[in-house]
Write a protein that holds these residues in place. Structure first.
Motif, PDB file in Angstrom:
ATOM      1  N   ASP A 318     -22.331  10.721 -26.539  1.00 46.65           N
ATOM      2  CA  ASP A 318     -21.625  11.485 -25.316  1.00 46.65           C
ATOM      3  C   ASP A 318     -22.321  11.377 -24.269  1.00 46.65           C
ATOM      4  O   ASP A 318     -21.401  11.839 -23.188  1.00 46.65           O
ATOM      5  N   SER A 319     -23.423  10.957 -24.062  1.00 50.98           N
ATOM      6  CA  SER A 319     -23.954  10.659 -22.819  1.00 50.98           C
ATOM      7  C   SER A 319     -23.411   9.837 -21.761  1.00 50.98           C
ATOM      8  O   SER A 319     -23.479   9.912 -20.665  1.00 50.98           O
ATOM      9  N   LEU A 320     -22.819   8.894 -22.340  1.00 48.10           N
ATOM     10  CA  LEU A 320     -22.068   7.829 -21.580  1.00 48.10           C
ATOM     11  C   LEU A 320     -20.916   8.784 -20.808  1.00 48.10           C
ATOM     12  O   LEU A 320     -20.756   8.479 -19.333  1.00 48.10           O
ATOM     13  N   ARG A 321     -20.222   9.608 -21.169  1.00 49.55           N
ATOM     14  CA  ARG A 321     -19.294  10.393 -20.686  1.00 49.55           C
ATOM     15  C   ARG A 321     -19.838  11.496 -19.801  1.00 49.55           C
ATOM     16  O   ARG A 321     -19.619  11.751 -18.511  1.00 49.55           O
ATOM     17  N   LEU A 322     -20.780  12.116 -20.474  1.00 51.19           N
ATOM     18  CA  LEU A 322     -21.564  13.262 -19.667  1.00 51.19           C
ATOM     19  C   LEU A 322     -22.461  12.556 -18.442  1.00 51.19           C
ATOM     20  O   LEU A 322     -22.358  13.486 -17.421  1.00 51.19           O
ATOM     21  N   GLY A 324     -21.819   9.816 -16.804  1.00 52.39           N
ATOM     22  CA  GLY A 324     -20.913   9.219 -16.039  1.00 52.39           C
ATOM     23  C   GLY A 324     -21.589   7.533 -15.845  1.00 52.39           C
ATOM     24  O   GLY A 324     -21.176   7.152 -14.999  1.00 52.39           O
TER      25      GLY A 324
END
Length: 356
Positions: A318-322, A324
């Motif tokens: 999820d950190s990839l999206r959150l 950026g």
């Protein structure tokens, strides 16, 4: 070697980042009030700061003030309606109305304000001369009032107002809902307090010192106990805490976290009268603890944001999206984060940040 101006700029950048991360937790302002006041005071340049969070009618539900005397805090909490809500009083309730300027209403106060109880019994009595105020709006209503104070010398300027207004977006973000579902935690240093009530009339009969301490820290209307040598609890304590019947529990936002209250029945001894017991304890915001640990690390702003995501319980994917970032950039930043914390992987980092 950095110049003094450059060092100040770096410190301010760090404060802006701290303010942003704390408010992005979405916990409201009460649980993070001490940290937010410290950041605002530093960023604008003031002697003290205060936050007041409001109910749907714009009345103060609670507050945090960095340095006002105990007697002044009690006066505000216990006598607000009698002394500070009448005609001519420019108070927190007045500043919450949308028919006035959002910022700086008290920068150049008129003579009526300088004669008011709000100024003379609260502001001046706290050793303050100049005030800079900000109305924090979210969800279609005023949610809080932020105030900065200076004791003497030059008053606040338009540039100061611009700086405080810059913070308004982050302060509003605090009311947008939680960023993650990380549970709150019982502070190891927080005592468990008890208040005994008469079961018939529900009047407080006894409060232990732990309960008195928790109620002082809570800064709830009608519970101004800071300056009292002996704790005198109001007869409607049960209602003020939101516990009407045995088995009820309530969670109230207070400076630094939440005050948990529960009501139970005490079984009387033979021939004794029935009594009820209110149990109190303070819940700390785990997210604020995570942010504090991350801010102490030698990381870049983006690396801090990535680390906070781990500490708040988000999955690595999820950190990839959150955050950026792409996978390659994430790996690079994680190497720096792991080096700073000693963590071996994402899950280990989360455990390290959440540890008390």
């Amino acid at each position: 070697m950095p110049t003094p101006a450059a060092s100040i700029a770096v410190a301010h950048q760090r404060q802006w980042h701290a303010l942003g991360m704390l408010c992005a937790l979405g916990l409201g302002l009460a649980p993070i009030a001490p940290e937010v006041c410290a950041a605002l005071r530093t960023l604008v340049g003031a002697d003290a700061a205060a936050l007041f969070w409001l109910d749907a009618q714009g009345r103060p539900e609670g507050f945090f003030h960095e340095d006002s005397p105990a007697e002044v805090q009690d006066l505000f909490l216990n006598e607000f309606e009698r002394l500070f809500a009448g005609p001519g009083e420019v108070n927190v309730h007045t500043l919450a109305r949308a028919d006035g300027p959002r910022i700086g209403r008290l920068m150049a106060p008129d003579a009526q304000y300088l004669r008011s109880n709000s100024y003379n019994l609260l502001v001046r009595a706290s050793g303050h001369q100049h005030t800079l105020d900000l109305r924090v709006e979210a969800g279609g209503r005023t949610r809080a009032i932020a105030m900065l104070f200076r004791a003497s010398g030059a008053g606040f300027t338009d540039q100061d107002a611009v700086l405080l207004e810059r913070a308004s977006g982050w302060l509003a973000r605090a009311f947008a809902g939680p960023l993650a579902s990380l549970p709150s935690q019982v502070s190891p240093a927080s005592p468990v307090g008890h208040v005994v009530l008469d079961a018939a009339g529900q009047r407080p009969l006894f409060a232990d010192e732990a309960a008195a301490q928790l109620l002082r820290q809570a800064n709830l209307p009608g519970l101004g106990l800071h300056a009292a040598a002996h704790v005198a609890l109001p007869p409607d304590l049960r209602g003020r805490l939101g516990v009407a019947r045995p088995g009820d529990s309530a969670r109230i936002a207070v400076p630094g976290g939440w005050l948990d209250a529960s009501l139970s029945t005490l079984h009387p001894l033979a021939g004794g009268t029935a009594q009820h017991l209110v149990t109190l304890r303070l819940q700390r915001a785990s997210g604020a603890h995570v942010v504090a640990r991350v801010l102490a690390l030698p990381l870049s702003p983006l690396q801090r944001e990535i680390a906070v995501l781990a500490g708040l319980g988000h999955a690595r994917a999820d950190s990839l999206r959150l955050a950026g970032v792409g996978e390659a950039a994430l790996k690079k930043h994680l190497r720096a984060i792991f080096a700073a914390t000693g963590a071996s992987d994402w899950d280990d980092l989360a455990r390290w940040l959440q540890a008390s």
